[in-house]
Design a protein around this motif. Structure first.
Motif, PDB file in Angstrom:
ATOM      1  N   GLY A 158       0.800  -1.214   0.000  1.00 19.91           N
ATOM      2  CA  GLY A 158       0.000   0.000   0.000  1.00 19.91           C
ATOM      3  C   GLY A 158       0.833   1.264   0.000  1.00 19.91           C
ATOM      4  O   GLY A 158       2.042   1.246  -0.224  1.00 19.91           O
ATOM      5  N   ASP A 159       0.156   2.374   0.273  1.00 18.21           N
ATOM      6  CA  ASP A 159       0.777   3.696   0.307  1.00 18.21           C
ATOM      7  C   ASP A 159       1.283   4.002   1.712  1.00 18.21           C
ATOM      8  O   ASP A 159       0.655   3.635   2.709  1.00 18.21           O
ATOM      9  CB  ASP A 159      -0.236   4.785  -0.065  1.00 18.21           C
ATOM     10  CG  ASP A 159      -0.626   4.770  -1.532  1.00 18.21           C
ATOM     11  OD1 ASP A 159      -0.279   3.805  -2.231  1.00 18.21           O
ATOM     12  OD2 ASP A 159      -1.299   5.731  -1.967  1.00 18.21           O
ATOM     13  N   PHE A 160       2.398   4.725   1.792  1.00 15.65           N
ATOM     14  CA  PHE A 160       2.930   5.264   3.043  1.00 15.65           C
ATOM     15  C   PHE A 160       2.720   6.777   3.048  1.00 15.65           C
ATOM     16  O   PHE A 160       3.221   7.480   2.161  1.00 15.65           O
ATOM     17  CB  PHE A 160       4.430   4.985   3.155  1.00 15.65           C
ATOM     18  CG  PHE A 160       4.793   3.749   3.931  1.00 15.65           C
ATOM     19  CD1 PHE A 160       3.844   2.810   4.305  1.00 15.65           C
ATOM     20  CD2 PHE A 160       6.113   3.529   4.292  1.00 15.65           C
ATOM     21  CE1 PHE A 160       4.195   1.676   5.020  1.00 15.65           C
ATOM     22  CE2 PHE A 160       6.482   2.398   5.008  1.00 15.65           C
ATOM     23  CZ  PHE A 160       5.523   1.469   5.375  1.00 15.65           C
ATOM     24  N   LEU A 161       1.999   7.278   4.060  1.00 15.79           N
ATOM     25  CA  LEU A 161       1.959   8.706   4.334  1.00 15.79           C
ATOM     26  C   LEU A 161       2.884   8.934   5.519  1.00 15.79           C
ATOM     27  O   LEU A 161       2.636   8.431   6.618  1.00 15.79           O
ATOM     28  CB  LEU A 161       0.531   9.163   4.645  1.00 15.79           C
ATOM     29  CG  LEU A 161       0.284  10.671   4.765  1.00 15.79           C
ATOM     30  CD1 LEU A 161      -1.189  10.992   4.516  1.00 15.79           C
ATOM     31  CD2 LEU A 161       0.685  11.240   6.128  1.00 15.79           C
ATOM     32  N   ILE A 162       3.978   9.665   5.289  1.00 12.21           N
ATOM     33  CA  ILE A 162       5.042   9.819   6.282  1.00 12.21           C
ATOM     34  C   ILE A 162       4.970  11.210   6.902  1.00 12.21           C
ATOM     35  O   ILE A 162       4.913  12.220   6.185  1.00 12.21           O
ATOM     36  CB  ILE A 162       6.420   9.582   5.637  1.00 12.21           C
ATOM     37  CG1 ILE A 162       6.488   8.159   5.038  1.00 12.21           C
ATOM     38  CG2 ILE A 162       7.538   9.797   6.638  1.00 12.21           C
ATOM     39  CD1 ILE A 162       7.744   7.880   4.241  1.00 12.21           C
ATOM     40  N   VAL A 163       4.954  11.253   8.240  1.00  9.75           N
ATOM     41  CA  VAL A 163       4.854  12.502   8.996  1.00  9.75           C
ATOM     42  C   VAL A 163       6.093  12.629   9.881  1.00  9.75           C
ATOM     43  O   VAL A 163       6.124  12.090  10.990  1.00  9.75           O
ATOM     44  CB  VAL A 163       3.581  12.538   9.858  1.00  9.75           C
ATOM     45  CG1 VAL A 163       3.430  13.901  10.543  1.00  9.75           C
ATOM     46  CG2 VAL A 163       2.344  12.206   9.035  1.00  9.75           C
ATOM     47  N   PRO A 164       7.159  13.311   9.437  1.00  8.87           N
ATOM     48  CA  PRO A 164       8.323  13.503  10.317  1.00  8.87           C
ATOM     49  C   PRO A 164       7.944  14.358  11.520  1.00  8.87           C
ATOM     50  O   PRO A 164       7.200  15.336  11.381  1.00  8.87           O
ATOM     51  CB  PRO A 164       9.337  14.215   9.428  1.00  8.87           C
ATOM     52  CG  PRO A 164       8.851  14.030   8.026  1.00  8.87           C
ATOM     53  CD  PRO A 164       7.369  13.917   8.120  1.00  8.87           C
ATOM     54  N   ILE A 185       4.649  16.726   5.129  1.00  8.69           N
ATOM     55  CA  ILE A 185       4.355  15.308   4.971  1.00  8.69           C
ATOM     56  C   ILE A 185       4.767  14.895   3.571  1.00  8.69           C
ATOM     57  O   ILE A 185       4.959  15.736   2.678  1.00  8.69           O
ATOM     58  CB  ILE A 185       2.860  14.988   5.172  1.00  8.69           C
ATOM     59  CG1 ILE A 185       2.006  15.708   4.090  1.00  8.69           C
ATOM     60  CG2 ILE A 185       2.416  15.357   6.582  1.00  8.69           C
ATOM     61  CD1 ILE A 185       0.569  15.246   4.035  1.00  8.69           C
ATOM     62  N   CYS A 186       4.925  13.599   3.371  1.00  9.52           N
ATOM     63  CA  CYS A 186       5.108  13.094   2.016  1.00  9.52           C
ATOM     64  C   CYS A 186       4.344  11.787   1.884  1.00  9.52           C
ATOM     65  O   CYS A 186       4.042  11.109   2.875  1.00  9.52           O
ATOM     66  CB  CYS A 186       6.584  12.901   1.668  1.00  9.52           C
ATOM     67  SG  CYS A 186       7.365  11.503   2.482  1.00  9.52           S
ATOM     68  N   VAL A 206       3.802   7.027  10.506  1.00  9.66           N
ATOM     69  CA  VAL A 206       3.462   6.539   9.168  1.00  9.66           C
ATOM     70  C   VAL A 206       2.035   6.016   9.195  1.00  9.66           C
ATOM     71  O   VAL A 206       1.669   5.207  10.057  1.00  9.66           O
ATOM     72  CB  VAL A 206       4.413   5.417   8.703  1.00  9.66           C
ATOM     73  CG1 VAL A 206       3.973   4.881   7.329  1.00  9.66           C
ATOM     74  CG2 VAL A 206       5.854   5.902   8.642  1.00  9.66           C
ATOM     75  N   LEU A 207       1.221   6.477   8.252  1.00 14.98           N
ATOM     76  CA  LEU A 207      -0.101   5.915   8.008  1.00 14.98           C
ATOM     77  C   LEU A 207      -0.037   5.130   6.711  1.00 14.98           C
ATOM     78  O   LEU A 207       0.280   5.687   5.652  1.00 14.98           O
ATOM     79  CB  LEU A 207      -1.145   7.025   7.908  1.00 14.98           C
ATOM     80  CG  LEU A 207      -2.552   6.601   7.469  1.00 14.98           C
ATOM     81  CD1 LEU A 207      -3.160   5.568   8.417  1.00 14.98           C
ATOM     82  CD2 LEU A 207      -3.468   7.826   7.352  1.00 14.98           C
ATOM     83  N   PRO A 280       5.499  10.060  -6.258  1.00 14.48           N
ATOM     84  CA  PRO A 280       5.548  10.499  -4.862  1.00 14.48           C
ATOM     85  C   PRO A 280       5.324  12.005  -4.806  1.00 14.48           C
ATOM     86  O   PRO A 280       5.504  12.714  -5.804  1.00 14.48           O
ATOM     87  CB  PRO A 280       6.969  10.126  -4.432  1.00 14.48           C
ATOM     88  CG  PRO A 280       7.764  10.171  -5.696  1.00 14.48           C
ATOM     89  CD  PRO A 280       6.833   9.767  -6.798  1.00 14.48           C
ATOM     90  N   TYR A 281       4.918  12.495  -3.629  1.00 11.57           N
ATOM     91  CA  TYR A 281       4.714  13.943  -3.511  1.00 11.57           C
ATOM     92  C   TYR A 281       4.828  14.354  -2.050  1.00 11.57           C
ATOM     93  O   TYR A 281       4.773  13.519  -1.138  1.00 11.57           O
ATOM     94  CB  TYR A 281       3.351  14.359  -4.079  1.00 11.57           C
ATOM     95  CG  TYR A 281       2.160  13.615  -3.522  1.00 11.57           C
ATOM     96  CD1 TYR A 281       1.480  14.066  -2.391  1.00 11.57           C
ATOM     97  CD2 TYR A 281       1.696  12.457  -4.137  1.00 11.57           C
ATOM     98  CE1 TYR A 281       0.381  13.389  -1.894  1.00 11.57           C
ATOM     99  CE2 TYR A 281       0.598  11.763  -3.642  1.00 11.57           C
ATOM    100  CZ  TYR A 281      -0.060  12.245  -2.529  1.00 11.57           C
ATOM    101  OH  TYR A 281      -1.148  11.566  -2.033  1.00 11.57           O
ATOM    102  N   LYS A 282       5.019  15.661  -1.836  1.00 16.80           N
ATOM    103  CA  LYS A 282       5.123  16.204  -0.485  1.00 16.80           C
ATOM    104  C   LYS A 282       4.257  17.446  -0.363  1.00 16.80           C
ATOM    105  O   LYS A 282       3.838  18.050  -1.361  1.00 16.80           O
ATOM    106  CB  LYS A 282       6.576  16.508  -0.113  1.00 16.80           C
ATOM    107  CG  LYS A 282       7.195  17.670  -0.853  1.00 16.80           C
ATOM    108  CD  LYS A 282       8.582  17.983  -0.285  1.00 16.80           C
ATOM    109  CE  LYS A 282       8.660  19.402   0.206  1.00 16.80           C
ATOM    110  NZ  LYS A 282       9.952  19.770   0.802  1.00 16.80           N
TER     111      LYS A 282
END
Length: 449
Positions: A158-164, A185-186, A206-207, A280-282
């Motif tokens: 699946g997709d990773f939504l990454i929140v540093p 986010i990216c 990460v979601l 990918p995008y941010k």
């Protein structure tokens, strides 16, 4: 970093990018060619398509990109199983727990004690569903202190939504590089290979969603403007490395909830040009245009949705990414903080920075909370008392703060790591509501104006 990015002017639009070291004799020579238009790609490259949707999806939801690479990704040794660490899809490790749960900031390992990169630092906190049936989500923490060297990660699930939350991360993808800082986010979509460089102790959230992609929510009566604007999403410019790795380059593949690795003798980031709408995008959270109440009553948190991953049921999301940014509170005759609530959705909250208005003390940056389906939650006693007696004048809310929520229609199970191993569970969380006292007065009458 915006000078190194294309603006993602609309989800579903086509984009193209070429590494400036290999310009074509005509504009976009590379990024306009396909195996259907020429039998041999310029520069002797291989054309490879990455599909993020079924071939027959309607045009507005059809996702694919063409990658023009020095060697195709198919050239690798067989995958073999590897240790998954605390990354899991086992939702029955421990008995269900419907209580309000809160975690103190998750511990980042010291580099002097143990080198931990992004992949080995992934820990699954909670989730639901199934990667095989392509319907579910996972919520992970990452805590790391070193960069990935000669290895990359690929999520087939699946997709990773990454929140540093602490420390910036430099993410190298097949499409180019993205520097992502806290308060940004990216999204790395399904199947995209990426590697993460860090610059010290690093932590974030990460979601993960299985079976759907993130998209902008519909605006409905809001109209054309507001919330997250498509123009503010950025996608990287092509960048390649033509590098052989004699000792072997490791490609890690998350597949059906497990980790597998394969070896190849060249860098996977050898894409000279690409074009398509699957990238990918941010996004910088400061660009979010808040829509808020200006009269009375309390707007639901859905008004703060940045991205959504829709389910097959209209109006019901597999997961929403919601933020609570700095804003003005101007409502009359209204209790302004989040109201006491029981919900048919699951709500995981995290804090990037600052102090969350409903629980200013115990809820800390780098920690989290989970309020499961129909489990009551809301402001603590201090917040209730303060907000009930404060003068109702316009005020800034959440200044210097960025809290967020992963909200889901799934009933999420917490992992053994989340409940026991991480040792960050705040077992006294329920006590923040214990001091709430009775104010009921049967003789109360409204005061005369």
């Amino acid at each position: 970093m915006s000078q190194f990015f294309h603006y993602l002017s609309g989800f579903g639009n086509e984009f193209s990018s070429e590494d400036p070291r290999c310009p074509g004799p005509t504009p976009h020579l590379l990024s306009n060619c396909t195996p259907q238009t020429t039998p041999v790609c310029p520069y002797g490259l291989y054309a490879e398509q990455l599909s993020g949707s079924a071939f027959t999806c309607p045009r507005p939801t059809n996702k694919r990109s063409w990658l023009y690479r020095i060697l195709p990704s198919v050239r690798h040794k067989p995958y073999t199983a590897m240790h998954c660490g605390n990354l899991t899809e086992k939702w029955d490790e421990v008995e269900p727990d419907p209580n309000q749960l809160r975690w103190m900031p998750f511990t980042i390992p010291k580099s002097s004690e143990k080198k931990v990169d992004f992949v080995t630092g992934l820990h699954t906190l909670c989730g639901a569903g199934d990667t095989k049936s392509r319907n579910g989500i996972g919520i992970h923490m990452f805590t790391c202190n070193t960069s990935m060297v000669d290895r990359c990660f690929n999520n087939s699930d699946g997709d990773f939504l990454i929140v540093p939350q602490q420390g910036e991360v430099l993410i190298t993808t097949e499409f180019g590089k993205m520097m992502v800082e806290p308060n940004e986010i990216c999204v790395i979509q399904q199947g995209m290979r990426f590697s993460v460089d860090v610059f010290g102790e690093t932590r974030g959230y990460v979601l993960e969603v299985y079976g759907a992609h993130f998209e902008l929510p519909d605006l409905g009566p809001i109209g054309a403007n507001g919330l997250a604007n498509p123009r503010d999403f950025l996608t990287p410019v092509a960048w390649y490395e033509d590098r052989e790795v004699a000792t072997g380059y490791t490609v890690i593949n998350k597949y059906q909830g497990k980790l597998f690795s394969s070896q190849q003798v060249f860098s996977p980031f050898n894409v000279v040009a690409w074009h398509g709408n699957y990238t990918p995008y941010k996004y910088n959270l400061e660009n979010f245009m808040v829509i808020n109440c200006v009269a009375f009553d309390h707007a639901d948190p859905s008004i703060f949705t940045v991205l959504t991953a829709k389910s097959t049921r209209p109006g019901v999301a597999m997961a929403d990414f919601v933020i609570f940014p700095p804003r003005w509170g101007v409502a009359d005759h209204t209790f302004r903080p989040p109201y006491y609530h029981r919900n048919c959705m699951s709500e995981f909250m995290g804090l990037i920075k600052g102090h969350y208005e409903a629980k200013e003390e115990g809820f800390q940056p780098g920690g989290g909370s989970l309020h499961s389906m129909m489990t009551p939650h809301g402001p603590d006693r201090d917040c209730f008392e303060k907000s009930s007696t404060a003068p109702l004048k316009p005020e800034r809310v959440a200044e210097g703060t960025m809290a967020f929520m992963f909200e889901s229609s799934f009933s999420m199970a917490v992992t053994k790591w989340g409940l026991e191993t991480c040792q960050r569970l705040d077992k006294s969380y329920y006590q923040c509501w214990e001091p709430l006292r009775k104010h009921f007065d049967p003789n109360w009458r409204p005061s005369k104006q």
